[in-house]
Write a protein that holds these residues in place. Sequence first.
Motif, PDB file in Angstrom:
ATOM      1  N   ILE A 111      -6.542  11.667  -3.991  1.00 59.50           N
ATOM      2  CA  ILE A 111      -7.321  11.460  -2.772  1.00 59.50           C
ATOM      3  C   ILE A 111      -6.596  12.020  -1.564  1.00 59.50           C
ATOM      4  N   TYR A 112      -5.320  11.736  -1.487  1.00 59.32           N
ATOM      5  CA  TYR A 112      -4.615  12.152  -0.286  1.00 59.32           C
ATOM      6  C   TYR A 112      -3.810  13.404  -0.561  1.00 59.32           C
ATOM      7  N   LYS A 151      -0.524   6.409  -7.050  1.00 57.34           N
ATOM      8  CA  LYS A 151      -1.819   5.871  -7.458  1.00 57.34           C
ATOM      9  C   LYS A 151      -2.962   6.649  -6.828  1.00 57.34           C
ATOM     10  N   TYR A 152      -2.745   7.097  -5.594  1.00 56.68           N
ATOM     11  CA  TYR A 152      -3.828   7.777  -4.895  1.00 56.68           C
ATOM     12  C   TYR A 152      -3.685   9.288  -5.000  1.00 56.68           C
ATOM     13  N   ARG A 159       2.289   1.815  -3.311  1.00 51.18           N
ATOM     14  CA  ARG A 159       1.289   2.374  -4.222  1.00 51.18           C
ATOM     15  C   ARG A 159       1.088   3.860  -3.971  1.00 51.18           C
ATOM     16  N   LEU A 160       1.120   4.207  -2.684  1.00 48.21           N
ATOM     17  CA  LEU A 160       0.964   5.623  -2.358  1.00 48.21           C
ATOM     18  C   LEU A 160       2.094   6.431  -2.943  1.00 48.21           C
ATOM     19  N   LEU A 191       0.825  -1.206   0.000  1.00 44.65           N
ATOM     20  CA  LEU A 191       0.000   0.000   0.000  1.00 44.65           C
ATOM     21  C   LEU A 191       0.860   1.258   0.000  1.00 44.65           C
TER      22      LEU A 191
END
Lengths: 309, 292
Positions: free
Chosen positions: A177-178, A173-174, A168-169, A165
């Motif tokens: 969102i973040y 990928k996110y 990925r961050l 995870l």
Amino acid sequence: MQSDDVIWSIVGKTFCSFRVKITTGNFCKNPYNLTGICAQRYCPLANSRYATIIEKDGDCFLYLKVIERAHLPNALWEKVKLSNNYRKALEQIDEKLRFWPNYLKHKAKQRFTKIKQYLIRKKRLQFKLKSKLVPVNNRLERRERKKEKKALSIAKLDKRIEEELLSRLRSGKYQDIYNFPLAQYETALEQDKVSEPETVEFEEEYESDEESEEESESYETEELEHPTQVQDIEDSYLNGDNSIFDDDERIQDQVDEGEDPKEVLKKRWSRHATKQKAPTRATARKTRKRREFEYELEDERLTQATTDR
Amino acid sequence: MERPLPKNKVLRSKIRQRSKYMKKKQKKKEKEQRKMEAEARGEDWRKQPLTLEDKRVSVGDDFSAGERLVVDQFISDEFSPVFSGTITPKVVIVPGLKATRITYTFISELLQVIPNSVFFKRKQSSLAQASASASQKGFTDLIVMEENRKQITGLFHIHLPTGPCAYYRIRNYIPCKNIVGHGRSNTSKPEVILSHFTTALGIRVARMLGALFALEPEYSGRQVVTLHNQRDFIFFRFHRYQFDEQGKKVSLQEQGPRFTLLLQQLIKGLPGDDNAEVEFRKRKASKYEFFL
């Protein structure tokens, strides 16, 4: 000549290899027995006139004992193939055993009916769904359980998931969102610690923040994480901190009205910083000063009170 | 040419003891040397303990997982339309023939985990019939439970438009409520992590399982499904994650059911097909052979 009584006096009363004794009675294992019971009536050895129904591969045969051939046991039984039609077969039995004693006829018909019923059931079962029964090898089971335990301990699932995870961050990928503090922001903070006046500091912070915001196109609200209780994850997600979302709308409204977006964001950021976030150095100093002032006042009041007395 | 050992037991044992002692001494010397060398370089002198993974013997074609992505556009198999997005997966979950409460519990949990999944009654249909009717209704995957003695034992996963049919044995199924401190899942589509599938067969299985979830995941829901393969055991976990303030740490809360899958066989056609090619059937393998 066959003498039935003599045969029965020996077979029935002394020893018969086909007889099976059970608590409830005697049974006959002879394959040509009509009912399976060991009794003089139904004994295929001790009766010169005898008939049975025997089933082979789905076909039913009426076996008739021909006593003239008693010296040729291989050819002893006369086989009559019964029709597949139940009614017709019953008529056939009636015809062949016409002048025979009633009990034999009756039992023959009963046996035929039973056989027919199980043949039908067998056919039906072929179409019914059956699950294949597979034997369980206990040794293999035990071994596999051990292997699984070992594999689980090696897998280190939680660690792997976390690593994945995080990677990925980091890979972005996110992205939308973040809104984690980026490196620029952090370095800006470092600079702030060196320079003195508050207002200037404040503007510097704000500027760097603006840069980071310009990178992510949509102005997303931050997720306010309090890394304390994991149980509250649900609540924080569901209830959120709704005031922030309200702020977004207000900002949009204000911008629509024609205010300078920079000013709007500045105001918003100030509220944001002082309320929820851990206080930055600038804001902390501000609040600290205020507190000190209040304290002084209180002191005065106290001294006044004492002096009044 | 070695001298034959003397027949005298005492002498023989002495010789053996001496040889053992010399070997031990040699080993110790080597170890010390290694230690000194490593410390001179500044490294850790200890050897890594060997695990089964290190001693692994390749079964067919092997390649490291990093080289080949599961969601690779260049692999064209039955799942590539799902992964490329042209087909959205629709999953039917169906109980076994003699289903008891535990099957239904498991099914209800799976329905929450797998997005776009539906429950259908079995109605005494064979696998072939069920898969035919499901593909008629437009589903992409059919999952059939198997149960024995009040425990979930197996799972058929049939990828529908003529896809492969996989049979797994399920072990160690722990329902949601038995997990300490579990969370309740929400309806957002989860992410998928398929890790440590090394062989070609493993990649195929991973794609097959991943094709269940291959919709666009909703990252805001922060849910993640993990299918991790270790020594031919595929561990399934369903978590909710949360990054901390700096984005340096994750905290996980386990949500869904926990079970492990053991691939028993993988057949290239649908279950009614008798001539279908059997891609994989679990066979006796040595301790060092892993298929996935």
